[in-house]
Scaffold this active site. Sequence first.
Site, short mmCIF file in Angstrom:
data_model
loop_
_atom_site.label_atom_id
_atom_site.label_comp_id
_atom_site.label_asym_id
_atom_site.label_seq_id
_atom_site.Cartn_x
_atom_site.Cartn_y
_atom_site.Cartn_z
N LYS A 209 -20.76 9.88 -9.17
CA LYS A 209 -20.82 9.39 -7.79
C LYS A 209 -21.70 8.14 -7.71
O LYS A 209 -21.32 7.13 -7.17
CB LYS A 209 -21.36 10.51 -6.89
CG LYS A 209 -21.45 10.15 -5.43
CD LYS A 209 -21.84 11.36 -4.61
CE LYS A 209 -22.17 10.95 -3.18
NZ LYS A 209 -22.54 12.08 -2.33
N GLY A 270 -21.84 15.78 -4.33
CA GLY A 270 -21.40 15.95 -5.71
C GLY A 270 -20.83 17.34 -5.97
O GLY A 270 -19.75 17.50 -6.53
N GLU A 356 -28.10 24.58 -5.68
CA GLU A 356 -28.51 23.22 -5.33
C GLU A 356 -28.42 23.03 -3.81
O GLU A 356 -29.14 22.24 -3.23
CB GLU A 356 -27.62 22.18 -6.06
CG GLU A 356 -28.26 20.81 -6.13
CD GLU A 356 -27.56 19.85 -7.09
OE1 GLU A 356 -28.09 19.57 -8.18
OE2 GLU A 356 -26.46 19.37 -6.75
O1 F6P Z 1 -29.13 15.73 -10.53
C1 F6P Z 1 -28.34 16.38 -9.61
C2 F6P Z 1 -27.16 15.56 -9.22
O2 F6P Z 1 -27.55 14.55 -8.36
C3 F6P Z 1 -26.08 16.44 -8.60
O3 F6P Z 1 -26.29 16.67 -7.28
C4 F6P Z 1 -24.85 15.68 -8.93
O4 F6P Z 1 -23.71 16.47 -8.82
C5 F6P Z 1 -25.14 15.25 -10.34
O5 F6P Z 1 -26.53 14.95 -10.33
C6 F6P Z 1 -24.35 14.10 -10.87
O6 F6P Z 1 -24.48 12.96 -10.09
P1 F6P Z 1 -23.50 11.73 -10.24
O7 F6P Z 1 -22.14 12.17 -9.89
O8 F6P Z 1 -24.03 10.68 -9.31
O9 F6P Z 1 -23.56 11.27 -11.67
#
Ligand code: F6P
Length: 544
Positions: A209, A270, A356
């Site tokens: 994300k 996420g 979470e």
């Molecule tokens: O560290 C937790 C988190 O922020 C989750 O909430 C999220 O799903 C995961 O890391 C991965 O984040 P990204 O999709 O931004 O790489």
Amino acid sequence: MAVENYLVESPDWLALNEHHQEMAQCHLSDLFRQNPNRGTDLSLEVGDWYLDYSKNLITRRTLALLVKLAEALGLAGRIEQMFAGQRINITENRSVLHVALRASEDQEILVDGLNVVPAVHQVLSQMRAFSRRVRSGDWFGITGKPIRRVVNIGIGGSDLGPAMAYEALKSFSDRRLTVNFVSNIDSTHLAEVLRVADPEETLFVVCSKTFTTQETLTNARSARAWLVDALGSVGAVKHHFVAVSTNAEEVTKFGIDTANMFGFWDWVGGRYSYESAVGLALMVAIGPERFDELLEGSRLMDVHFRTAPLERNMPVLMGLIGLWYNNFFNAESIAVLPYSQALGRFPAYLQQLDMESNGKSVDLKGRAIDDYQTGPIVWGEPGTNGQHAFYQLIHQGTTMIPCDFIGFAQATDPLGEHHDLLMSNFFAQPEAMAFGKSEVEVRADGVKEAQVEHRIMHGYHTTNSLLARKLTPSSLGQLVALYEHKVFVQGAIWNINSFDQWGVELGKVLAKRIVPELTSEELPDLGHDSSTNALISRYRKLKA
Ligand code: F6P
């Protein structure tokens, strides 16, 4: 109207407290004796799912009190706020609209006056077109070979959801394609995949994300280096890498053409994102039609959650019953026990979804929560494996562990009598947990006196049983949405923000600070506590 007084002092909470004194003395056998129809009276059917919630330490009065609490706290209004796109993620000032990911094209969901549904369907169309090309062998690697392996690189919500759903729906997947999910920054995870991957036929989906997550970016860079090295051209990257992200700038910096980027939005958390572009590898595996069935399943549960009265609302009931044990019986964990190998990753997925979301200790007004428990510890393994490992503690330990049993009438891979044997355990375990084995029954077995106490099982262990005909994209979509909404219900009652995750940040910041302390030539001044300093010094010595 939401009540103003603090949760544990509210009259409805106090009434539940009082009711608990009575129910704590109660045995499930008594409840079943009092009402011979209890097994079907306390059940509910929604879509493919039949929920039997009769083996819980509840009566009609318990449910009425729980529903009254939910009403007094304005739960129906809170549900409506989410569906209407209000910015209920208050610490990040964001809407929470995973429900928009499965909205039908004619629905309208406004964020700041803009209908987000057309954008959702535009990305779905882009995903469908891409998936069809890969599946039909029409997406070529730089040497002209079609793709045979898709590697999703992501972590947390960008891994657990699609990985869980891929395992669950593998029987619907195109077996000519291999799909891997790499998440851990431990190089073994990526190395094991690269060891067997043919670079000419491999496509990486970098899924993040934020596109700043250390694990994902490190794995993606190593995968890119491996590919460029093997194929001898930086130009290979655009043929073998696509991105799923909300951050076009970072995607471009990485070297992925934004034409091959699949977007989503800040209003998709996420852990709620597997039906957005985050599900791209899943869609490639199972095909767009099956992916659509997954969305339809989720939508069915969304409509039910939004419209059913609270006392006949499956996510609401599961949320309230969970809260009953958590807050009044002080149960600290719940076990989720799928009697389905294909749902092997479901407990891990639920851990992020639930823990979470509801692992919070500050309420929406910023007050510390120190007089009631919030999110439970979630754990589990598929049955029957767990029976030969940890069920002993559920049956005879000193801790209360409410369990959710999940099973299907039809096997994913029918083979002889396997499925009936599997499901005999699915029915036997909740029965044993609820009713146990009394001293009289133990003695009737002629058990030696010294063993009698050890063999008694008091029962009293509470379970939900969720049963569906078959694990399909639709029934999976319904199941996941059921748990998403259950988590919402509990967060709403606890008055917490289920949609941020500030607690994971500190560890990330500290790890970043430590990296140079591990890699520098000379041992730098370590300014940590004496324990961390000693561990780092020892690590440096050992790695040399
Ligand atoms: O560290 C937790 C988190 O922020 C989750 O909430 C999220 O799903 C995961 O890391 C991965 O984040 P990204 O999709 O931004 O790489």
